[in-house]
Design a protein around this motif. Structure first.
Motif, short mmCIF file in Angstrom:
data_model
loop_
_atom_site.label_atom_id
_atom_site.label_comp_id
_atom_site.label_asym_id
_atom_site.label_seq_id
_atom_site.Cartn_x
_atom_site.Cartn_y
_atom_site.Cartn_z
N THR A 160 0.87 -1.22 0.14
CA THR A 160 0.05 -0.20 -0.04
C THR A 160 0.92 1.11 0.01
OG1 THR A 160 -0.21 0.40 2.50
CG2 THR A 160 -1.70 -1.36 1.42
N ARG A 161 1.93 1.20 0.51
CA ARG A 161 3.12 2.44 0.53
C ARG A 161 3.40 2.61 -0.90
NH1 ARG A 161 1.33 4.55 4.15
NH2 ARG A 161 -0.45 3.23 3.30
N THR A 162 3.47 1.92 -1.74
CA THR A 162 3.58 2.10 -3.21
C THR A 162 2.80 2.99 -3.63
OG1 THR A 162 2.76 0.09 -4.32
CG2 THR A 162 5.15 -0.02 -3.47
N VAL A 167 1.10 7.84 -6.34
CA VAL A 167 0.08 8.78 -6.41
C VAL A 167 0.81 10.31 -6.04
CG1 VAL A 167 -2.10 9.53 -5.51
CG2 VAL A 167 -1.78 7.03 -6.09
N HIS A 168 1.42 10.40 -5.02
CA HIS A 168 1.63 11.89 -4.68
C HIS A 168 2.90 12.23 -5.32
CE1 HIS A 168 -1.38 12.23 -1.50
NE2 HIS A 168 -0.76 11.48 -0.94
N THR A 169 3.85 11.32 -5.89
CA THR A 169 4.80 11.56 -6.77
C THR A 169 4.13 12.38 -7.93
OG1 THR A 169 6.35 9.94 -6.15
CG2 THR A 169 6.72 10.65 -8.45
N ASP A 170 3.18 11.74 -8.56
CA ASP A 170 2.41 12.23 -9.86
C ASP A 170 1.67 13.63 -9.29
OD1 ASP A 170 1.27 12.49 -12.35
OD2 ASP A 170 -0.54 11.74 -11.60
N ASP A 171 1.25 13.60 -8.14
CA ASP A 171 0.69 14.95 -7.61
C ASP A 171 1.59 16.22 -7.72
OD1 ASP A 171 -1.79 13.84 -7.29
OD2 ASP A 171 -1.35 13.37 -5.19
N LEU A 172 2.95 15.68 -6.99
CA LEU A 172 3.90 16.73 -6.95
C LEU A 172 4.43 17.32 -8.38
CD1 LEU A 172 6.09 15.35 -4.29
CD2 LEU A 172 4.99 17.71 -4.30
#
Length: 277
Positions: A160-162, A167-172
């Motif tokens: 789940t950590r992946t 997701v937040h890498t893409d957000d950033l």
């Protein structure tokens, strides 16, 4: 293309551990290069700034460390595919904790360094079967400790950590104009978990969802396809799928922008998305 999923997928714990560390390292490098102007931008996630989003990413690992500091939880053990739906309804709790975390740690690189060190130290001796609370208290939040929905093995929780990290890498990248890379194993694991969650949410075999090169799943009730070209097919790329599954883009927009192809009367996934609130 891999075959459509028919059995519960398993993940190599060694590869998952490496993927989590690799993606966290990529994010830390990208955040280190952000200037104050970009940190002050809107993240596109509610009223969070990019700085607050960057601080929040560290909780993906810190929640593991905090849980390993605690005794193993008692109660119902949940499966990996329970997790995406179990995250719904926590937005307020997460937002409050994130604002406090960012305010308390203005030096983001120091926060990333401390988080990474704590995580590596605690993970070094933790067995894959060790149980963790699935929805631990967000650092700095008011959520009552000891109120998770259940317990999950460390090996599954790291999967789940992946999702959190990718997701937040893409957000950033989209909010701050960065080009933080995606670890291939982390991206593949995230894609597969969210694809399998769709198959659980809409069981069936009338529609084939293809996300090359990482996943193919069958879902949606209706006539089962056995040979030849399936009558209902959805196909998209990993990042578009992840954005659809997490509500970053809506189904109609993805169709209009030709980021997803859908053919057949049972190929409309709009009623099933997003998977994670």
């Amino acid at each position: 293309m891999p075959p459509a999923r028919k059995r519960t997928r398993t993940y190599d714990p060694v590869k998952t551990r490496a993927a989590v560390l690799a993606q966290f390292g990529h994010v830390r490098d990208g955040v280190r290069d952000l200037d104050e102007e970009r940190l002050a931008r809107s993240s596109g996630l509610g009223d969070w700034t990019v700085r607050e989003l960057a601080a929040h990413v560290t909780t993906a690992l810190e929640n593991v460390s905090r849980n390993l500091d605690r005794p193993e939880p008692a109660g119902r053990e949940v499966t990996l595919l329970d997790w995406p739906c179990a995250t719904a309804g926590r937005a307020g709790d997460i937002a409050a904790g994130t604002r406090r975390l960012a305010a308390d740690h203005p030096d983001l690189d120091a926060l990333y360094a401390r988080t990474g060190e704590r995580y590596a130290e605690r993970l070094a001796t933790a067995p894959d079967g060790r149980l963790l609370a699935t929805l631990p208290r967000t650092p700095g939040s008011d959520r009552a400790a000891g109120a998770p929905t259940g317990a999950m093995t460390l090996a599954d929780y790291l999967v789940t950590r992946t999702v959190e990290l990718v997701v937040h890498t893409d957000d950033l990248n989209r909010a701050a104009g960065t080009d933080i890379p995606f670890d291939r194993q982390a991206l593949a694991t995230c894609t597969r978990l969210l694809a399998d969650a769709l198959a659980v949410k809409a069981p069936g075999a009338s529609t084939e969802v293809r996300i090359p090169p990482y996943a193919v799943v069958q879902c949606v009730e209706g006539p089962r396809h056995t040979r030849g070209t399936p009558p209902n097919v959805v196909e998209t790329d990993p990042l578009t799928w992840i954005r659809l599954a997490t509500g970053r883009v809506d189904w109609r927009t993805a169709l209009d922008e030709a980021r997803v192809g859908a053919s057949g009367e049972r190929a409309d996934l709009a009623p099933l998305l997003p998977l994670m609130g």
